[in-house]
Motif scaffolding. Structure first.
Motif, PDB file in Angstrom:
ATOM      1  N   GLN A 103      47.416  35.804  30.683  1.00 49.51           N
ATOM      2  CA  GLN A 103      46.213  35.272  31.305  1.00 49.51           C
ATOM      3  C   GLN A 103      46.469  35.074  32.789  1.00 49.51           C
ATOM      4  N   ALA A 132      41.357  37.120  32.008  1.00 51.19           N
ATOM      5  CA  ALA A 132      40.805  35.776  32.200  1.00 51.19           C
ATOM      6  C   ALA A 132      41.016  34.934  30.954  1.00 51.19           C
ATOM      7  N   GLU A 176      40.467  41.835  31.376  1.00 45.74           N
ATOM      8  CA  GLU A 176      41.069  41.743  32.707  1.00 45.74           C
ATOM      9  C   GLU A 176      41.923  40.499  32.898  1.00 45.74           C
ATOM     10  N   VAL A 236      42.208  38.024  38.758  1.00 47.76           N
ATOM     11  CA  VAL A 236      41.109  38.505  37.919  1.00 47.76           C
ATOM     12  C   VAL A 236      39.969  39.055  38.770  1.00 47.76           C
TER      13      VAL A 236
END
Length: 267
Positions: free
Chosen positions: A21, A107, A105, A27
């Motif tokens: 993450q 997040a 992506e 991001v």
């Protein structure tokens, strides 16, 4: 043997599917690249340039209003990822697609959940439909999106979408309708000029933030002057600018919202 991606190479870790993450600094540029590629050739007024303008406006409003910038930026970038207008009226596809892309992506929940909530509630759904935006971040993004729907850019986008959807530019015999429900609004096939009366002229008084309200003033005036001139040219030789005589007023109700009143008939 090859080395596994580490925290020093977070983009590689996400691309490799390691479940890493990322924070918003990583991001946002990844989402920008995805959205820019996906909407580069869109021609209905909901293209990358629209998204980019909303992104910039949303950041400006967020800074002025003290909103959480990472959520605002990502919500602005994905707000039109799957608009119901292009998906058979499906309100659920936008939030679903936004969540999928954001998680792909890198997040985490702290970004995904507030952004998805904004995407789910950002759209205008009819003159008589009130759907308050719960968070300040959502209010900033919604104001930015609505600002791009008015003024000179809004005029261009209105007619671009009308042409894309096969709608008439204007028909004096078809009056505007202040839609009371979301279903009625979605089913409407009115003209592009009617859309100014059915939505665009209402947006100035539906801005959420002080910054949004300030920015909307001049855009609204320019748009109103355009329609006045449009009707004058349409009715050349008739002596007056006949057009949709729909009076839309915004008045504060007991809850502090706006109550729509319409009167008159078309000329």
């Amino acid at each position: 043997t090859g080395k596994s991606p580490t925290s020093s190479d977070p983009n590689a870790a996400v691309s490799a599917g390691h479940g890493v993450q990322l924070n918003a600094d990583y991001v946002v540029p990844r989402v920008v690249a995805r959205i820019r590629s996906r909407f580069a050739e869109e021609a209905s007024g909901h293209d990358w340039h629209h998204i980019h303008r909303v992104w910039r406006l949303a950041r400006k409003i967020a800074v002025a209003e003290g909103a959480r910038l990472d959520v605002v930026e990502l919500a602005a970038l994905v707000h039109d990822i799957a608009d119901w207008k292009f998906h058979g009226g499906d309100d659920a596809i936008g939030p679903r697609e936004a969540e999928r892309l954001l998680r792909e992506e890198g997040a985490g929940d702290d970004l995904v959940e507030p952004v998805v909530e904004i995407v789910a509630t950002i759209s205008f759904k009819g003159a008589g439909v009130r759907q308050p935006m719960r968070t300040l971040e959502g209010q900033c993004v919604q104001d930015a999106d609505r600002l791009d729907a008015i003024g000179a850019i809004g005029i261009a986008r209105c007619f671009a979408y009308g042409g894309h959807a096969g709608r008439l530019m204007y028909d004096p015999e078809v009056p505007p309708v202040l839609h009371a429900t979301a279903d009625a609004y979605k089913a409407a096939k009115g003209t592009s000029v009617n859309h100014f009366y059915e939505k665009l002229f209402l947006l100035k008084d539906r801005m959420n933030t002080a910054t949004g309200r300030l920015l909307a003033q001049e855009r609204h005036r320019f748009m109103a002057s355009f329609i006045k001139r449009f009707l004058e040219e349409w009715n050349v030789g008739e002596g007056s600018a006949h057009g949709p005589a729909v009076l839309v007023e915004a008045s504060s109700d007991a809850s502090g919202g706006n109550e729509l009143r319409s009167s008159g008939s078309r000329s």
